[in-house]
Motif scaffolding. Structure first.
Motif, PDB file in Angstrom:
ATOM      1  N   TRP A 108       0.827  -1.202   0.000  1.00  0.00           N
ATOM      2  CA  TRP A 108       0.000   0.000   0.000  1.00  0.00           C
ATOM      3  C   TRP A 108       0.867   1.260   0.000  1.00  0.00           C
ATOM      4  O   TRP A 108       0.613   2.205  -0.760  1.00  0.00           O
ATOM      5  N   LYS A 109       1.885   1.286   0.860  1.00  0.00           N
ATOM      6  CA  LYS A 109       2.761   2.465   0.950  1.00  0.00           C
ATOM      7  C   LYS A 109       3.504   2.712  -0.362  1.00  0.00           C
ATOM      8  O   LYS A 109       3.663   3.860  -0.794  1.00  0.00           O
ATOM      9  N   LEU A 110       3.963   1.647  -1.004  1.00  0.00           N
ATOM     10  CA  LEU A 110       4.779   1.799  -2.216  1.00  0.00           C
ATOM     11  C   LEU A 110       3.940   2.027  -3.468  1.00  0.00           C
ATOM     12  O   LEU A 110       4.317   2.815  -4.340  1.00  0.00           O
ATOM     13  N   TYR A 111       2.793   1.334  -3.581  1.00  0.00           N
ATOM     14  CA  TYR A 111       2.063   1.335  -4.850  1.00  0.00           C
ATOM     15  C   TYR A 111       0.571   1.657  -4.718  1.00  0.00           C
ATOM     16  O   TYR A 111      -0.150   1.630  -5.713  1.00  0.00           O
ATOM     17  N   GLN A 112       0.104   1.947  -3.499  1.00  0.00           N
ATOM     18  CA  GLN A 112      -1.316   2.215  -3.244  1.00  0.00           C
ATOM     19  C   GLN A 112      -2.202   1.082  -3.777  1.00  0.00           C
ATOM     20  O   GLN A 112      -3.304   1.321  -4.302  1.00  0.00           O
ATOM     21  N   ALA A 113      -1.723  -0.143  -3.666  1.00  0.00           N
ATOM     22  CA  ALA A 113      -2.507  -1.321  -4.049  1.00  0.00           C
ATOM     23  C   ALA A 113      -3.202  -1.856  -2.806  1.00  0.00           C
ATOM     24  O   ALA A 113      -2.562  -2.099  -1.777  1.00  0.00           O
ATOM     25  N   LYS A 114      -4.515  -2.050  -2.911  1.00  0.00           N
ATOM     26  CA  LYS A 114      -5.289  -2.524  -1.770  1.00  0.00           C
ATOM     27  C   LYS A 114      -5.252  -4.053  -1.681  1.00  0.00           C
ATOM     28  O   LYS A 114      -5.202  -4.752  -2.689  1.00  0.00           O
ATOM     29  N   THR A 115      -5.313  -4.545  -0.461  1.00  0.00           N
ATOM     30  CA  THR A 115      -5.448  -5.980  -0.226  1.00  0.00           C
ATOM     31  C   THR A 115      -6.921  -6.347  -0.353  1.00  0.00           C
ATOM     32  O   THR A 115      -7.769  -5.791   0.353  1.00  0.00           O
ATOM     33  N   VAL A 116      -7.222  -7.294  -1.250  1.00  0.00           N
ATOM     34  CA  VAL A 116      -8.620  -7.679  -1.472  1.00  0.00           C
ATOM     35  C   VAL A 116      -8.867  -9.147  -1.150  1.00  0.00           C
ATOM     36  O   VAL A 116      -9.995  -9.637  -1.288  1.00  0.00           O
ATOM     37  N   GLY A 117      -7.840  -9.859  -0.702  1.00  0.00           N
ATOM     38  CA  GLY A 117      -8.009 -11.269  -0.344  1.00  0.00           C
ATOM     39  C   GLY A 117      -6.831 -11.759   0.461  1.00  0.00           C
ATOM     40  O   GLY A 117      -5.692 -11.332   0.270  1.00  0.00           O
ATOM     41  N   PHE A 118      -7.124 -12.662   1.402  1.00  0.00           N
ATOM     42  CA  PHE A 118      -6.085 -13.220   2.277  1.00  0.00           C
ATOM     43  C   PHE A 118      -6.456 -14.660   2.565  1.00  0.00           C
ATOM     44  O   PHE A 118      -7.580 -14.945   2.974  1.00  0.00           O
ATOM     45  N   HIS A 119      -5.537 -15.581   2.313  1.00  0.00           N
ATOM     46  CA  HIS A 119      -5.814 -17.012   2.481  1.00  0.00           C
ATOM     47  C   HIS A 119      -4.659 -17.654   3.252  1.00  0.00           C
ATOM     48  O   HIS A 119      -3.540 -17.740   2.746  1.00  0.00           O
ATOM     49  N   LEU A 120      -4.959 -18.099   4.456  1.00  0.00           N
ATOM     50  CA  LEU A 120      -3.952 -18.728   5.309  1.00  0.00           C
ATOM     51  C   LEU A 120      -4.434 -20.113   5.706  1.00  0.00           C
ATOM     52  O   LEU A 120      -5.493 -20.273   6.306  1.00  0.00           O
TER      53      LEU A 120
END
Length: 399
Positions: A108-120
């Protein structure tokens, strides 16, 4: 209501509790405790496991605000129990979850790309971003995260009041309106989360991106943290050492050596195909010379092959039948099975290979089918192939 010890004490590995309820379910029993350090599955993080007394806790979940522990034996209400977490599992899952926070923050800080999914899961970890980024760009985010890890940043988990919440630099807005838990990695990230996180980033050790793939207009990033990163390093280091020994090169020469071998293999494969084609032509010519002449003027070619690829045998039959006046009766012996292919030239209209094939494959206790021009199938009794093909030949010859 069960006191949630895991929120305030993420490093707690053992505790004492009182059973407040226990009831059977389809997997054994589920019980409640007056307090628990077992994290219930939620927020993308799998549940903790461990033991309550001598009974294994296989799953922990929250339902309507109550926390349940899945076990395989009953406990008495009011019973005091000794509880112990599977700490390596908790530590490892905590590393992955916190690593996801940090990688999402860096991207987010580097490219303003949002996290839209997380799979653990127990063996995989991915995070999805809404922008297409290159592997090199993700590696810059990886470097930023590892700088944060090595800086031993403090991680603070708290339930701020509304006034304080409004002043925080949240990376994403909370999904609930009340009782909002904020996880702040000092100087790196601040986001709502109900999962377990260590007191500082040092516990993560290392974050390593493994690969990225395009996904729904953005990218899916697979990565490993802490213990998983160490295991991944061991695997790849052993693999590199094996390749060094096998190829007799230095580590930095592995890729170029493999590329050279692949090019050489392409050349060898082409040469082999040419030789195979020439050998097949010679073999086909020999079979034609050995063919039995039918009184109606066509030739019958019969052969039982061993240790051959069935596609080669089938291709040879097809090639032979490109000429007029040919009938081919081929069999292929395999370890415990048999293959059969009958074919004829297109000019021999009165002959039906399908009709000739049916009793032959039945004798081999097999199955198959085809058309008047060609029929094939597989069965048992490889030792009977020659006998079956001879019988088909006799039928053609009217013997």
């Amino acid at each position: 209501m069960t006191e949630q010890l895991y929120l305030e004490h993420p490093l707690m590995t053992a505790f004492e509790a009182t059973v407040t309820s226990c009831r059977p379910n389809e997997d054994g029993f589920i019980l409640e405790l007056n307090q628990t350090a077992f994290y219930p599955e939620g927020g993308g993080q799998p549940s903790d496991q461990g033991h309550i007394d001598d009974t294994q806790v296989t799953y922990v979940f929250k339902e309507e605000g109550r926390i349940y522990h899945q076990v395989d034996k009953a406990f008495e209400t009011g019973q005091r129990v000794q509880c112990k977490l599977d700490w390596p599992r908790r530590k490892e899952l905590m590393q992955q979850h916190t690593g996801q926070h940090m990688l999402s923050a860096a991207v987010w800080k580097l490219y303003q790309a949002k996290t839209v999914g997380f799979h653990l899961t127990e063996d995989n970890l991915t995070v999805d971003f809404d922008k297409e980024l290159s592997y090199e760009e993700i590696l810059k985010a990886e470097s930023m995260v590892n700088d944060w890890i090595q800086s031993d940043l403090e991680i603070v988990c708290a339930f701020p009041d509304d006034e304080t919440l409004n002043t925080l630099p949240l990376r994403k807005r909370p999904k609930v309106a009340h009782n909002i838990r904020i996880v702040e990695i000092k100087g790196a990230d601040c986001t709502p989360c109900g999962g377990t996180h260590p007191p500082t980033t040092a516990l993560l050790g290392l974050l390593k991106v493994k690969r990225i793939d395009r996904y729904k207009g953005g990218i899916r990033t697979q990565f490993v943290v802490g213990t998983r990163a160490q295991q991944d390093y061991h695997f790849k280091n052993d693999l590199a050492n094996d390749l060094v020994a096998l190829l007799k090169v230095q580590p930095e020469e592995i890729t170029s050596k493999i590329e050279k071998l692949l090019e050489e293999n392409k050349t060898y494969s082409k040469n082999i195909k040419v030789l195979q084609s020439e050998m097949a032509s010679i073999e086909a010519e020999a079979l034609v010379n050995e063919a039995v002449e039918h009184s109606n003027g066509y030739k019958i070619i019969r052969k039982v092959f061993e240790n051959r690829d069935f596609s080669e045998v089938r291709q040879m039959a097809s090639t032979l039948c490109e000429k007029d006046g040919m009938v081919v009766l081929f069999g292929l012996k395999e370890d415990n099975a048999s293959r059969l292919i009958y074919a004829r030239s297109k000019d021999l209209d009165p002959l039906s290979m399908k009709t000739l094939f049916a009793p032959a494959i039945e004798k081999l206790e097999g199955r198959g089918g085809g058309s008047p021009v060609t029929a094939q199938g597989g069965g048992k009794k490889p030792e009977c192939l020659a006998e079956v093909i001879d019988a088909s030949m006799d039928e053609l010859l009217g013997i």
